[in-house]
Design a protein around this motif. Sequence first.
Motif, PDB file in Angstrom:
ATOM      1  N   ASP A  77      54.739  14.198  90.791  1.00 42.96           N
ATOM      2  CA  ASP A  77      55.562  15.813  91.369  1.00 42.96           C
ATOM      3  C   ASP A  77      56.712  15.974  90.612  1.00 42.96           C
ATOM      4  N   ASP A  78      57.370  14.827  90.338  1.00 43.41           N
ATOM      5  CA  ASP A  78      58.636  14.649  89.537  1.00 43.41           C
ATOM      6  C   ASP A  78      58.589  15.911  88.303  1.00 43.41           C
ATOM      7  N   MET A  79      57.233  15.961  87.601  1.00 35.14           N
ATOM      8  CA  MET A  79      57.255  16.644  86.449  1.00 35.14           C
ATOM      9  C   MET A  79      57.415  18.062  86.854  1.00 35.14           C
ATOM     10  N   PHE A  80      57.392  18.510  88.040  1.00 37.15           N
ATOM     11  CA  PHE A  80      57.925  19.730  88.485  1.00 37.15           C
ATOM     12  C   PHE A  80      59.189  20.062  88.823  1.00 37.15           C
ATOM     13  N   ALA A  81      59.896  19.083  88.915  1.00 39.02           N
ATOM     14  CA  ALA A  81      61.477  19.039  89.258  1.00 39.02           C
ATOM     15  C   ALA A  81      62.169  20.391  88.755  1.00 39.02           C
ATOM     16  N   PHE A  82      61.764  20.811  87.673  1.00 36.51           N
ATOM     17  CA  PHE A  82      62.349  21.836  87.096  1.00 36.51           C
ATOM     18  C   PHE A  82      61.410  22.929  86.538  1.00 36.51           C
ATOM     19  N   SER A  83      61.518  23.996  87.074  1.00 35.52           N
ATOM     20  CA  SER A  83      60.848  25.407  86.736  1.00 35.52           C
ATOM     21  C   SER A  83      60.933  25.715  85.342  1.00 35.52           C
ATOM     22  N   TYR A  84      59.801  25.818  84.461  1.00 34.19           N
ATOM     23  CA  TYR A  84      59.787  26.360  83.201  1.00 34.19           C
ATOM     24  C   TYR A  84      59.678  27.927  83.299  1.00 34.19           C
ATOM     25  N   ARG A  85      60.792  28.605  82.578  1.00 42.03           N
ATOM     26  CA  ARG A  85      60.556  30.096  82.771  1.00 42.03           C
ATOM     27  C   ARG A  85      60.367  30.574  81.306  1.00 42.03           C
ATOM     28  N   ALA A  86      59.157  31.175  81.025  1.00 37.32           N
ATOM     29  CA  ALA A  86      59.024  31.786  79.906  1.00 37.32           C
ATOM     30  C   ALA A  86      59.684  33.232  79.745  1.00 37.32           C
ATOM     31  N   GLU A  87      61.190  33.227  79.816  1.00 38.17           N
ATOM     32  CA  GLU A  87      61.655  34.423  79.665  1.00 38.17           C
ATOM     33  C   GLU A  87      61.623  35.054  78.210  1.00 38.17           C
ATOM     34  N   ASN A  88      62.068  36.497  78.254  1.00 43.77           N
ATOM     35  CA  ASN A  88      62.237  37.087  77.288  1.00 43.77           C
ATOM     36  C   ASN A  88      62.968  36.607  76.057  1.00 43.77           C
ATOM     37  N   THR A  89      64.204  36.222  76.526  1.00 44.57           N
ATOM     38  CA  THR A  89      65.048  36.054  75.725  1.00 44.57           C
ATOM     39  C   THR A  89      65.724  34.573  76.052  1.00 44.57           C
ATOM     40  N   PRO A  90      65.414  33.849  74.771  1.00 43.84           N
ATOM     41  CA  PRO A  90      65.997  32.506  74.933  1.00 43.84           C
ATOM     42  C   PRO A  90      67.397  32.443  75.482  1.00 43.84           C
ATOM     43  N   SER A  91      68.135  31.503  76.341  1.00 40.19           N
ATOM     44  CA  SER A  91      69.214  31.504  76.960  1.00 40.19           C
ATOM     45  C   SER A  91      69.513  30.287  77.361  1.00 40.19           C
ATOM     46  N   PRO A  92      70.843  29.861  77.412  1.00 38.37           N
ATOM     47  CA  PRO A  92      71.529  28.615  77.563  1.00 38.37           C
ATOM     48  C   PRO A  92      70.814  28.096  79.022  1.00 38.37           C
ATOM     49  N   PRO A  93      70.257  26.905  79.006  1.00 33.57           N
ATOM     50  CA  PRO A  93      69.733  26.535  80.437  1.00 33.57           C
ATOM     51  C   PRO A  93      70.763  25.843  81.360  1.00 33.57           C
ATOM     52  N   ARG A  94      70.487  25.639  82.428  1.00 35.19           N
ATOM     53  CA  ARG A  94      71.473  25.183  83.512  1.00 35.19           C
ATOM     54  C   ARG A  94      71.820  23.682  82.900  1.00 35.19           C
ATOM     55  N   ARG A  95      72.776  23.186  83.499  1.00 36.79           N
ATOM     56  CA  ARG A  95      73.068  21.435  83.314  1.00 36.79           C
ATOM     57  C   ARG A  95      71.841  20.831  83.861  1.00 36.79           C
ATOM     58  N   PHE A  96      71.308  19.768  83.073  1.00 37.89           N
ATOM     59  CA  PHE A  96      70.173  19.104  83.361  1.00 37.89           C
ATOM     60  C   PHE A  96      68.714  19.533  83.683  1.00 37.89           C
TER      61      PHE A  96
END
Length: 258
Positions: A77-96
Amino acid sequence: MAALLLSLLTSGALAGQYGAPPADIQDRLDALVAAYPEHLISHNGKEITWRDGTTMAVSDGRTDKSFTELLNEPDIDDMFAFSYRAENTPSPPRRFHDPGRIRYEPFFTKMYGDCRSGQGPPPQASVPWLKSRGGGVVRITTVNDVHEALASVSAELDRLPNKFVKFLKPNSGTYNCRRIAGTKRLSVHAFAAAIDINVKYAHYWKWTKPGQDGTYPWRNRIPQEIVEIFERHGFIWGGRWYHYDTMHFEYRPELLAK
Ligand SMILES: [Zn+2]
């Protein structure tokens, strides 16, 4: 030093705030089973069932992992700790925010094999890389039909305008039986299920000096057009990680499920 320590504690690098299953874990497990039909049959929320009849626990029951423990001692379940968002424009991810960087290794070695175990490299096929641009071939695993997914990626990349070719050719490698630098964790390259595009245009968090507050400034030159093609065929991009690796793509369709 005190300020750095405080910022690490409040950001969760040291504090034990990871490990609890995400609220939508049932959907995530559905996506996991759907992503790997060659290997998985079902799940019941607590265990996933493999085609060979074995089961694997979803959770280790720990809910107070630090970020480092999340990386080094994850469960499914930890593999889903962070949601992957295939957004249109690459943008800086939040910390961690590292969606896809958390990998329960026994899950992947069971599917792809363990190149360190004496069983040799994973089964691989040659896929033409940007055939009309003379990109040669890449060797990629046939497990989960990753070679077919990458062939589709390659064919679409090949149709992009000329200005995109420099990011893709030469590629910087697929299979490599190695650990992630500085860790005990196997790289997805060890499963022959990842590809690095041209290193010349890449940014990697470890090549970057952190700022005064200890954070790594996100940098990227890889165009969205390239990222979008990979994502549509089941590959996630290392440019969507706080610990970014912008030349890196790996086959993780479970994270791209809508
Ligand atoms: Zn890579």
